[in-house]
Write an enzyme that holds these catalytic residues in place. Structure first.
Site, PDB file in Angstrom:
ATOM      1  N   HIS A  86      38.549  39.181  39.304  1.00  0.00           N
ATOM      2  CA  HIS A  86      38.294  40.599  39.588  1.00  0.00           C
ATOM      3  C   HIS A  86      37.523  41.255  38.456  1.00  0.00           C
ATOM      4  O   HIS A  86      37.634  40.857  37.293  1.00  0.00           O
ATOM      5  CB  HIS A  86      39.582  41.361  39.915  1.00  0.00           C
ATOM      6  N   ASP A 129      37.617  44.597  37.712  1.00  0.00           N
ATOM      7  CA  ASP A 129      38.267  45.781  37.125  1.00  0.00           C
ATOM      8  C   ASP A 129      39.390  45.389  36.180  1.00  0.00           C
ATOM      9  O   ASP A 129      39.823  44.245  36.146  1.00  0.00           O
ATOM     10  CB  ASP A 129      38.803  46.688  38.241  1.00  0.00           C
ATOM     11  N   ASP A 187      43.091  39.186  31.287  1.00  0.00           N
ATOM     12  CA  ASP A 187      43.236  39.610  32.693  1.00  0.00           C
ATOM     13  C   ASP A 187      42.024  40.414  33.124  1.00  0.00           C
ATOM     14  O   ASP A 187      42.016  41.614  33.020  1.00  0.00           O
ATOM     15  CB  ASP A 187      44.520  40.427  32.829  1.00  0.00           C
ATOM     16  N   GLU A 204      41.136  45.061  42.226  1.00  0.00           N
ATOM     17  CA  GLU A 204      42.351  44.235  42.281  1.00  0.00           C
ATOM     18  C   GLU A 204      43.536  44.948  41.664  1.00  0.00           C
ATOM     19  O   GLU A 204      44.653  44.889  42.172  1.00  0.00           O
ATOM     20  CB  GLU A 204      42.110  42.895  41.556  1.00  0.00           C
ATOM     21  N   GLU A 205      43.280  45.622  40.536  1.00  0.00           N
ATOM     22  CA  GLU A 205      44.389  46.233  39.789  1.00  0.00           C
ATOM     23  C   GLU A 205      45.043  47.387  40.551  1.00  0.00           C
ATOM     24  O   GLU A 205      46.133  47.825  40.190  1.00  0.00           O
ATOM     25  CB  GLU A 205      43.901  46.716  38.410  1.00  0.00           C
ATOM     26  N   GLU A 262      43.106  33.953  39.595  1.00  0.00           N
ATOM     27  CA  GLU A 262      43.673  34.133  38.259  1.00  0.00           C
ATOM     28  C   GLU A 262      45.138  33.696  38.178  1.00  0.00           C
ATOM     29  O   GLU A 262      45.878  33.747  39.159  1.00  0.00           O
ATOM     30  CB  GLU A 262      43.575  35.606  37.856  1.00  0.00           C
ATOM     31  N   HIS A 266      47.973  43.635  30.586  1.00  0.00           N
ATOM     32  CA  HIS A 266      48.281  45.067  30.682  1.00  0.00           C
ATOM     33  C   HIS A 266      48.947  45.607  29.417  1.00  0.00           C
ATOM     34  O   HIS A 266      49.458  46.716  29.408  1.00  0.00           O
ATOM     35  CB  HIS A 266      49.165  45.380  31.903  1.00  0.00           C
TER      36      HIS A 266
HETATM   37 ZN   LIG Z   1      44.305  40.221  36.976  1.00  0.00          ZN
END
Ligand SMILES: [Zn+2]
Ligand SMILES: *[C@@H]1O[C@H](CO)[C@@H](O)[C@H](O)[C@H]1NC(C)=O
Ligand SMILES: *[C@@H]1O[C@H](CO)[C@@H](O)[C@H](O)[C@H]1NC(C)=O
Length: 438
Positions: free
Chosen positions: A97, A99, A130, A164-165, A192, A402
């Site tokens: 992804h 984003d 990520d 995605e997030e 991922e 995150h």
């Molecule tokens: Zn991710």
């Protein structure tokens, strides 16, 4: 004398070359990774134009075909293709992804979009783990394979998706059901995964699905002093106790080490509601006629939704106890053919064995395959019946998805390229299994 002059010339050339290098950044896998990381694609305002133009440049330099699709305006996704010699065979898709989640810059050691590289090789950036690492590693692996003269049998696709997030609703969810996706004829997908603190790579074959359950009991109201059977709260409490017992049996399996957290059904009360509280000395002496409870449920992919619904219907909210319920399914547990949504990790899935051997061929070891506790875009592809493994080659790395100070070590990043070379090589060369296998 001549030798001396040659040395001088060499020395001067080196100085000249070196000063050139320090003026314009070198172009290496690491600096390309850093350039990608410096593009701010954090929510709530991810810039999708910049990463796509970066990736398209990279892809063109590798001779890959590029295609950009916008299912929702301003939210493009990019598909790169390396054509195989037998494009009729189901293809291999590598997804990532574009984003990322936001970053609180003042809590970081280095600015989150600087991609600063420390002396010991840590590259700090939001998205380093990520999942911008894999987005660049896919391309670097293809580059290396091409330079070695490798050509794939099957088509290899690389997709970069937005949103995605925040659930993938305007990204992969739409892509997965589109005619464009169907045309790719995907037989197997890598998406991922997550970092591993130890020296075994983690791999994910399914994800938990969140449901919300509301149960409601009704009963005759009555004076607070009156004793009678089958009041609303009494009926609700019977269910609350049954659910608490069920929760305990599940949790006990985790506590006893018999199951991983993500392999059990979790069910937690999130609200309780009944009656009217007493206020300012004003006593409410009425037993309520309605009582409600709400639960957050996480179902692992091996949980049969029909069995679970039957339990709710017959034990937790039976109409015979004057109860009703509603379920908000925030994800599916079965695909259109009624199969549970998880990827086989045994010999019935040839892709699994090929993947495993390809990782091992680089000297790596896979940890016991896991269910991911959170959700990713992989669920939209698994729902189609296409097998998907979640995999990000990061070992000996703290899990910083995150988190503040997300980083990836340069050596881990470089090793990951080698791992993908092996994986792409093996999967795209697979001759058998022309039917989709789940
Ligand atoms: Zn991710
Ligand atoms: C996105 O980034 C590009 C390249 O840096 C820039 O030209 C463009 O203005 C940015 N778009 C938005 C909406 O910020
Ligand atoms: C259900 O409601 C009916 C009608 O009010 C009542 O007669 C019955 O006793 C209730 N049963 C239970 C188990 O609450």
């Amino acid at each position: 004398m001549a030798t001396f002059r040659l040395y001088t010339l060499f020395f001067l050339c080196s100085v000249f070359f070196f000063s050139l290098q320090s003026h314009s950044e070198e172009d290496t896998p690491i600096t390309r990774f850093q350039r990608y990381l410096r593009i701010n694609t954090a929510h709530p305002n991810p810039n999708y134009t910049a990463p796509i133009s970066f990736l398209v440049d990279q892809a063109r330099s590798l001779g890959l075909t590029t295609r950009t699709i916008e299912f929702v305006k301003g939210k493009p996704l990019l598909i790169l293709t390396w054509l195989g010699s037998n494009p009729k065979l189901p293809s291999i898709l590598f997804n990532s992804h574009l984003d990322s989640v936001p970053a609180e810059a003042d809590k970081w050691l280095h600015p989150p979009f600087s991609a600063h590289r420390t002396d010991d090789g840590r590259i700090y950036a939001r998205g380093a783990q990520d999942d911008k690492c894999i987005g660049v590693q896919y391309l670097e692996a293809i580059k290396n394979l091409k330079s070695r003269g490798f050509s794939p049998l099957r088509n290899v696709h690389v997709s970069y998706v937005p949103e995605e997030e925040i659930g993938g609703f305007d990204g992969m969810e739409m892509f997965a059901v589109s005619s464009e996706f169907k045309e790719l004829n995907v037989g197997f997908t890598i998406d991922e995964g997550q970092a591993s603190r130890g020296d075994e790579y983690r791999v994910f074959y399914g994800e938990r699905t969140p449901w919300s359950l509301d149960i409601r009991a009704e009963g005759i109201p009555g004076h607070g002093a009156k004793l009678y059977d089958n009041g609303a709260t009494e009926n609700l409490m019977k269910s609350v106790e049954l659910i608490a017992k069920f929760r305990e049996t599940q949790f006990d399996m985790v506590k006893a080490g018999k199951a991983a957290y993500s392999e059990i059904i979790s069910i937690n009360p999130v609200y309780l509601k009944a009656g009217t509280p007493s206020t300012n000395g004003f006593v409410m002496n009425m037993q309520p006629s309605v009582a409600e409870a709400g639960y957050d449920i996480r179902l692992p992919p091996m949980a049969d939704p029909d069995v679970f619904k039957k339990r709710i219907d017959e034990e937790w909210a039976p109409s015979i106890r004057n109860m009703s319920y509603s379920i908000l399914e925030r994800g599916k547990l079965k695909d259109h053919l009624g199969r549970l949504i998880m990827t086989s990790i045994d010999d019935s899935n040839p892709w699994w064995s090929i993947f495993k051997q390809a990782v091992e061929a680089t000297g790596g070891k896979l940890a016991k395959p896991e269910i991911l506790a959170s959700t990713t875009d992989a669920r939209y592809i698994r729902t189609l019946g296409v097998p998907v493994l979640g995999f990000s080659p990061m070992i000996n790395t703290p899990i910083l998805v995150h988190d503040h100070n997300e980083f990836l070590k340069d050596t881990v990043f470089m090793k990951g390229i080698e791992v993908y070379e092996s994986i792409i090589n093996a999967l795209s060369s697979f001759e058998g299994g022309s039917d989709q296998v789940n």
